[in-house]
Scaffold this motif. Sequence first.
Motif, mmCIF file in Angstrom:
data_model
loop_
_atom_site.group_PDB
_atom_site.id
_atom_site.type_symbol
_atom_site.label_atom_id
_atom_site.label_comp_id
_atom_site.label_asym_id
_atom_site.label_seq_id
_atom_site.Cartn_x
_atom_site.Cartn_y
_atom_site.Cartn_z
ATOM 1 N N PHE A 103 17.530 -15.578 -3.469
ATOM 2 C CA PHE A 103 18.727 -16.391 -3.729
ATOM 3 C C PHE A 103 18.345 -17.703 -4.413
ATOM 4 C CE2 PHE A 103 20.745 -13.936 -0.137
ATOM 5 C CZ PHE A 103 21.760 -13.389 -0.895
ATOM 6 N N ARG A 104 17.292 -18.335 -3.908
ATOM 7 C CA ARG A 104 16.860 -19.616 -4.478
ATOM 8 C C ARG A 104 16.419 -19.459 -5.933
ATOM 9 N NH1 ARG A 104 13.269 -20.551 -1.071
ATOM 10 N NH2 ARG A 104 11.396 -20.036 -2.253
ATOM 11 N N LYS A 105 15.667 -18.412 -6.209
ATOM 12 C CA LYS A 105 15.188 -18.160 -7.573
ATOM 13 C C LYS A 105 16.356 -17.960 -8.529
ATOM 14 C CE LYS A 105 12.330 -14.887 -10.209
ATOM 15 N NZ LYS A 105 11.511 -13.647 -10.112
ATOM 16 N N SER A 106 17.359 -17.208 -8.093
ATOM 17 C CA SER A 106 18.532 -16.965 -8.929
ATOM 18 C C SER A 106 19.264 -18.265 -9.238
ATOM 19 C CB SER A 106 19.478 -15.986 -8.223
ATOM 20 O OG SER A 106 20.684 -15.836 -8.940
ATOM 21 N N LEU A 107 19.445 -19.102 -8.224
ATOM 22 C CA LEU A 107 20.173 -20.356 -8.419
ATOM 23 C C LEU A 107 19.387 -21.329 -9.285
ATOM 24 C CD1 LEU A 107 22.654 -22.039 -7.851
ATOM 25 C CD2 LEU A 107 21.608 -22.764 -5.690
ATOM 26 N N GLU A 108 18.073 -21.347 -9.138
ATOM 27 C CA GLU A 108 17.249 -22.237 -9.956
ATOM 28 C C GLU A 108 17.411 -21.930 -11.438
ATOM 29 O OE1 GLU A 108 13.381 -21.655 -8.321
ATOM 30 O OE2 GLU A 108 13.619 -23.206 -6.779
ATOM 31 N N GLU A 109 17.531 -20.653 -11.779
ATOM 32 C CA GLU A 109 17.741 -20.271 -13.176
ATOM 33 C C GLU A 109 19.086 -20.791 -13.681
ATOM 34 O OE1 GLU A 109 15.555 -18.806 -15.294
ATOM 35 O OE2 GLU A 109 14.179 -19.167 -13.622
ATOM 36 N N VAL A 110 20.089 -20.744 -12.823
ATOM 37 C CA VAL A 110 21.419 -21.237 -13.194
ATOM 38 C C VAL A 110 21.397 -22.753 -13.372
ATOM 39 C CG1 VAL A 110 23.794 -21.533 -12.363
ATOM 40 C CG2 VAL A 110 22.638 -19.320 -12.104
ATOM 41 N N GLU A 111 20.709 -23.449 -12.495
ATOM 42 C CA GLU A 111 20.668 -24.916 -12.550
ATOM 43 C C GLU A 111 20.026 -25.427 -13.836
ATOM 44 O OE1 GLU A 111 20.429 -26.097 -7.813
ATOM 45 O OE2 GLU A 111 18.620 -25.403 -8.828
#
Length: 203
Positions: free
Chosen positions: A70-78
């Motif tokens: 989940f964190r990896k996915s959100l980091e890409e979005v950020e």
Amino acid sequence: MSMSDAIANLSRKEQVIRKAAELFKDKGYAAASMRDLAQLLGIEAASLYSHIKSKEEILRSLCFDMAAEFRKSLEEVEKQNVPASEKLRNGIIGHIQVMAKDLTASAVFMNEHRHLSEPYLRDFLLLRINYINRFKTIFEEGVRTGEFKSTIDKKLAVMTLFSSLNWMPMWYDPDSSIDPQALGDQLADMLVNGLKATSTTAG
């Protein structure tokens, strides 16, 4: 590649964790035993301990590995240089796609994490709070830029968002007519559009 082929290509420890996730989802972590898991795998209970130390080690692996995804996915979005509304939309789609990759592990992540012992439970909850707060930051950015309604309580907005998303592993059928991408698109449209500020023009 079929699911059975994919499982066959996993290491023995990974196979144990995958089967344990199925068991925890079906019976609940508290009711599941290492003996149950051994029977599911078709091996002696004593043989399990050459691959895994304890039932909780499996739960920790499932919960923290999912948190990392989940964190990896959100980091890409950020990292994206897009308006907050688009960033929130992409964050929602990413969240759905992570869950869709492993619905069983996602269900365990959502429902069974409370059985982690300390300090692992505290660490897990801190990760979850951080993840939620990063979505809240995106929403706050949208309020500042006028994309989102300023009248909506920030905590209410974000918690409603996650309440809508996190039930997915309980009801989504991967064999249904809607694939994860389309599901993410539709949920993102419904959730983000409900937050958007509406502009009016004088007649």
